[in-house]
Design a protein around this motif. Sequence first.
Motif, PDB file in Angstrom:
ATOM      1  N   ASN A 191       0.752  -1.277   0.203  1.00 44.33           N
ATOM      2  CA  ASN A 191       0.111   0.111  -0.075  1.00 44.33           C
ATOM      3  C   ASN A 191       0.933   1.258   0.032  1.00 44.33           C
ATOM      4  OD1 ASN A 191      -2.490  -1.418   0.106  1.00 44.33           O
ATOM      5  ND2 ASN A 191      -2.202  -1.678   2.285  1.00 44.33           N
ATOM      6  N   PHE A 192       0.304   2.292  -0.717  1.00 48.89           N
ATOM      7  CA  PHE A 192       0.824   3.583  -0.656  1.00 48.89           C
ATOM      8  C   PHE A 192      -0.221   4.691  -1.230  1.00 48.89           C
ATOM      9  CE2 PHE A 192       1.515   2.788  -4.930  1.00 48.89           C
ATOM     10  CZ  PHE A 192       1.357   3.871  -5.712  1.00 48.89           C
ATOM     11  N   SER A 193      -0.068   5.833  -0.501  1.00 55.18           N
ATOM     12  CA  SER A 193      -0.911   6.877  -1.071  1.00 55.18           C
ATOM     13  C   SER A 193      -0.334   7.961  -1.461  1.00 55.18           C
ATOM     14  CB  SER A 193      -1.850   7.493   0.432  1.00 55.18           C
ATOM     15  OG  SER A 193      -2.567   6.260   0.902  1.00 55.18           O
ATOM     16  N   LEU A 194      -0.794   8.724  -2.316  1.00 58.71           N
ATOM     17  CA  LEU A 194      -0.280   9.824  -3.086  1.00 58.71           C
ATOM     18  C   LEU A 194      -0.549  11.117  -2.273  1.00 58.71           C
ATOM     19  CD1 LEU A 194      -0.946   9.189  -6.666  1.00 58.71           C
ATOM     20  CD2 LEU A 194       1.022   8.877  -5.498  1.00 58.71           C
ATOM     21  N   ILE A 195       0.184  12.142  -2.419  1.00 56.27           N
ATOM     22  CA  ILE A 195      -0.279  13.399  -1.263  1.00 56.27           C
ATOM     23  C   ILE A 195      -0.236  14.547  -2.343  1.00 56.27           C
ATOM     24  CG2 ILE A 195       0.282  14.876   0.482  1.00 56.27           C
ATOM     25  CD1 ILE A 195       1.980  12.288   1.615  1.00 56.27           C
ATOM     26  N   LYS A 196      -1.385  15.316  -2.362  1.00 53.37           N
ATOM     27  CA  LYS A 196      -1.121  16.722  -2.831  1.00 53.37           C
ATOM     28  C   LYS A 196      -0.479  17.599  -2.301  1.00 53.37           C
ATOM     29  CE  LYS A 196      -5.861  17.828  -2.291  1.00 53.37           C
ATOM     30  NZ  LYS A 196      -6.130  16.530  -1.716  1.00 53.37           N
ATOM     31  N   THR A 197       0.489  18.363  -2.880  1.00 51.51           N
ATOM     32  CA  THR A 197       1.310  19.330  -2.104  1.00 51.51           C
ATOM     33  C   THR A 197       1.519  20.385  -3.366  1.00 51.51           C
ATOM     34  OG1 THR A 197       3.337  18.660  -3.320  1.00 51.51           O
ATOM     35  CG2 THR A 197       2.754  17.410  -1.416  1.00 51.51           C
ATOM     36  N   ASN A 198       2.114  21.403  -2.593  1.00 52.97           N
ATOM     37  CA  ASN A 198       2.451  22.775  -3.514  1.00 52.97           C
ATOM     38  C   ASN A 198       3.844  22.822  -4.077  1.00 52.97           C
ATOM     39  OD1 ASN A 198       3.810  22.750  -0.766  1.00 52.97           O
ATOM     40  ND2 ASN A 198       4.088  25.086  -0.854  1.00 52.97           N
ATOM     41  N   ASP A 199       4.425  21.607  -4.057  1.00 49.76           N
ATOM     42  CA  ASP A 199       5.679  21.475  -4.879  1.00 49.76           C
ATOM     43  C   ASP A 199       5.481  20.971  -6.280  1.00 49.76           C
ATOM     44  OD1 ASP A 199       8.330  20.714  -5.701  1.00 49.76           O
ATOM     45  OD2 ASP A 199       9.011  19.906  -3.658  1.00 49.76           O
ATOM     46  N   GLU A 200       5.754  21.663  -7.159  1.00 57.23           N
ATOM     47  CA  GLU A 200       5.303  21.590  -8.642  1.00 57.23           C
ATOM     48  C   GLU A 200       6.394  20.631  -9.246  1.00 57.23           C
ATOM     49  OE1 GLU A 200       2.621  22.475 -10.344  1.00 57.23           O
ATOM     50  OE2 GLU A 200       2.024  22.880  -8.644  1.00 57.23           O
ATOM     51  N   ASN A 201       7.592  20.251  -8.448  1.00 58.18           N
ATOM     52  CA  ASN A 201       8.444  19.257  -9.244  1.00 58.18           C
ATOM     53  C   ASN A 201       8.730  18.126  -8.610  1.00 58.18           C
ATOM     54  OD1 ASN A 201       9.504  21.570 -11.056  1.00 58.18           O
ATOM     55  ND2 ASN A 201      10.284  22.467  -9.014  1.00 58.18           N
ATOM     56  N   LYS A 202       7.926  17.512  -7.677  1.00 55.59           N
ATOM     57  CA  LYS A 202       8.093  16.280  -6.888  1.00 55.59           C
ATOM     58  C   LYS A 202       6.634  15.888  -6.648  1.00 55.59           C
ATOM     59  CE  LYS A 202      12.321  17.802  -4.260  1.00 55.59           C
ATOM     60  NZ  LYS A 202      13.048  17.786  -3.145  1.00 55.59           N
ATOM     61  N   LEU A 203       6.524  14.449  -6.666  1.00 60.90           N
ATOM     62  CA  LEU A 203       5.599  13.585  -6.240  1.00 60.90           C
ATOM     63  C   LEU A 203       5.727  12.940  -4.991  1.00 60.90           C
ATOM     64  CD1 LEU A 203       3.076  11.697  -6.741  1.00 60.90           C
ATOM     65  CD2 LEU A 203       4.377  10.062  -7.753  1.00 60.90           C
ATOM     66  N   LEU A 211       7.296   8.872   4.885  1.00 64.50           N
ATOM     67  CA  LEU A 211       7.028  10.259   3.723  1.00 64.50           C
ATOM     68  C   LEU A 211       8.230  10.287   2.867  1.00 64.50           C
ATOM     69  CD1 LEU A 211       5.401  12.372   2.864  1.00 64.50           C
ATOM     70  CD2 LEU A 211       6.533  13.851   4.406  1.00 64.50           C
ATOM     71  N   PHE A 212       7.690  10.135   1.319  1.00 63.21           N
ATOM     72  CA  PHE A 212       8.720  10.184   0.429  1.00 63.21           C
ATOM     73  C   PHE A 212       8.530  10.958  -0.443  1.00 63.21           C
ATOM     74  CE2 PHE A 212       8.493   5.867   2.044  1.00 63.21           C
ATOM     75  CZ  PHE A 212       9.862   5.230   2.532  1.00 63.21           C
ATOM     76  N   SER A 213       9.539  11.555  -1.271  1.00 64.69           N
ATOM     77  CA  SER A 213       9.341  12.312  -2.396  1.00 64.69           C
ATOM     78  C   SER A 213      10.284  11.820  -3.647  1.00 64.69           C
ATOM     79  CB  SER A 213       9.672  13.844  -2.025  1.00 64.69           C
ATOM     80  OG  SER A 213      11.349  13.790  -2.127  1.00 64.69           O
ATOM     81  N   TYR A 214       9.638  12.269  -4.763  1.00 62.66           N
ATOM     82  CA  TYR A 214      10.325  11.735  -5.838  1.00 62.66           C
ATOM     83  C   TYR A 214      10.240  12.540  -6.859  1.00 62.66           C
ATOM     84  CZ  TYR A 214      10.683   9.136 -10.281  1.00 62.66           C
ATOM     85  OH  TYR A 214      11.383   8.798 -11.518  1.00 62.66           O
ATOM     86  N   ASP A 215      11.567  13.300  -7.218  1.00 60.53           N
ATOM     87  CA  ASP A 215      11.950  14.274  -8.129  1.00 60.53           C
ATOM     88  C   ASP A 215      11.472  13.729  -9.591  1.00 60.53           C
ATOM     89  OD1 ASP A 215      13.042  16.061 -10.150  1.00 60.53           O
ATOM     90  OD2 ASP A 215      14.236  16.862  -8.259  1.00 60.53           O
ATOM     91  N   LEU A 216      10.466  14.518 -10.200  1.00 63.95           N
ATOM     92  CA  LEU A 216      10.006  14.224 -11.421  1.00 63.95           C
ATOM     93  C   LEU A 216      10.809  14.510 -12.553  1.00 63.95           C
ATOM     94  CD1 LEU A 216       6.177  15.294 -10.722  1.00 63.95           C
ATOM     95  CD2 LEU A 216       6.961  12.866 -11.131  1.00 63.95           C
ATOM     96  N   ASN A 217      11.894  15.294 -12.483  1.00 67.61           N
ATOM     97  CA  ASN A 217      12.628  15.596 -13.440  1.00 67.61           C
ATOM     98  C   ASN A 217      13.935  14.894 -13.341  1.00 67.61           C
ATOM     99  OD1 ASN A 217      11.109  17.736 -14.188  1.00 67.61           O
ATOM    100  ND2 ASN A 217      11.815  19.013 -12.555  1.00 67.61           N
ATOM    101  N   ASN A 218      14.629  14.752 -12.070  1.00 67.90           N
ATOM    102  CA  ASN A 218      15.808  13.934 -11.781  1.00 67.90           C
ATOM    103  C   ASN A 218      15.547  12.571 -11.630  1.00 67.90           C
ATOM    104  OD1 ASN A 218      17.378  16.276 -12.341  1.00 67.90           O
ATOM    105  ND2 ASN A 218      16.990  16.934 -10.219  1.00 67.90           N
ATOM    106  N   LYS A 219      14.406  12.199 -11.287  1.00 70.94           N
ATOM    107  CA  LYS A 219      14.094  10.511 -10.903  1.00 70.94           C
ATOM    108  C   LYS A 219      14.856   9.883  -9.608  1.00 70.94           C
ATOM    109  CE  LYS A 219      12.603   9.620 -15.664  1.00 70.94           C
ATOM    110  NZ  LYS A 219      12.709  11.094 -16.214  1.00 70.94           N
ATOM    111  N   ASN A 220      15.090  11.113  -8.764  1.00 68.37           N
ATOM    112  CA  ASN A 220      15.567  10.784  -7.426  1.00 68.37           C
ATOM    113  C   ASN A 220      14.353  10.297  -6.451  1.00 68.37           C
ATOM    114  OD1 ASN A 220      18.295  10.952  -8.551  1.00 68.37           O
ATOM    115  ND2 ASN A 220      18.163  12.934  -7.888  1.00 68.37           N
TER     116      ASN A 220
END
Length: 296
Positions: A191-203, A211-220
């Motif tokens: 299981n995992f859940s997506l979170i709405k944030t104000n950060d336009e570059n990360k998921l 809590l995790f973030s994924y950089d949509l540009n650098n894929k980190n």
Amino acid sequence: SKDYGESWKKDKINLINTTNKELVVNSMIYLNNGNIMISYSIMKPMIEIEDEIKDKSEKEIEEFFEQCYRNSEKKYVLVNENNIIEEIDINLEKSNEDLDNLYECKEIRVSSNGDFFILIGDAKKIIQIDQETYKEKNTFEIDNSISEFIVTGDSLIIHSEEEIIEYDISSGEEKNNLEFLKNNFIENNLNFSLIKTNDENKLYYHNVEGLFSYDLNNKNIEKIIDGSYTIFGNEKVIVTSLIVKENGDYLGAFNKWADTGSPLAIINFKYNADMTKINNEKITIYSLVEKDSIRQ
């Protein structure tokens, strides 16, 4: 609140005269131009409904309410900062057959360019609407029911039980950029859940591991908060929205807040890994059920 929850202002929005009508709000969202968009339904008075269902079975009552909702008058309105209400008509030029389903609104999201995204009908289709013209731009449809979706930067990210897909909101095309989530979570039934944030570059996403973030540009991938010693490790807690402040603090909306018993809590918090140390003690726990939180 316009200052991250430091102060609050309460306004009452009078959508209709509800004296003799039942009003059901389907979804609402704050738009980038300061307006509030609300999807709602107007049903027959509850006193009439109660009279009609008093001799019905539980299944008949469920079917009755479903029929009442489908036959109800459904509206989309904009409410500006002066509390002036404007009813809007959404134009579906590309898929007019979805007009009825459009007003069975499940959820609304808004992008940084002002477009809004409506999850409709049986939760398998999302329609992108231009904020200025209220005309359809793109339609996103999958085979399975959509569990959740977010819009971040120029991407729409859809999550179902069997897949997670990223789309370009300009072209409407699939990006194929989230294989790591599919491989690590969905295929292993985690299981995992997506979170709405104000950060336009990360998921941002979370599960009992943290809590995790994924950089949509650098894929980190970055693990921001360890779930082992924090509330993120409680499988009953769901974070629906998160604001990342300039000073590194967070403002989060938590559903099923375990410690207070409330269905929703807005929490301002910061994370310091050094504060999560625990004494070097060993304990043994036995359980009759399988739970990730117990394994931790």
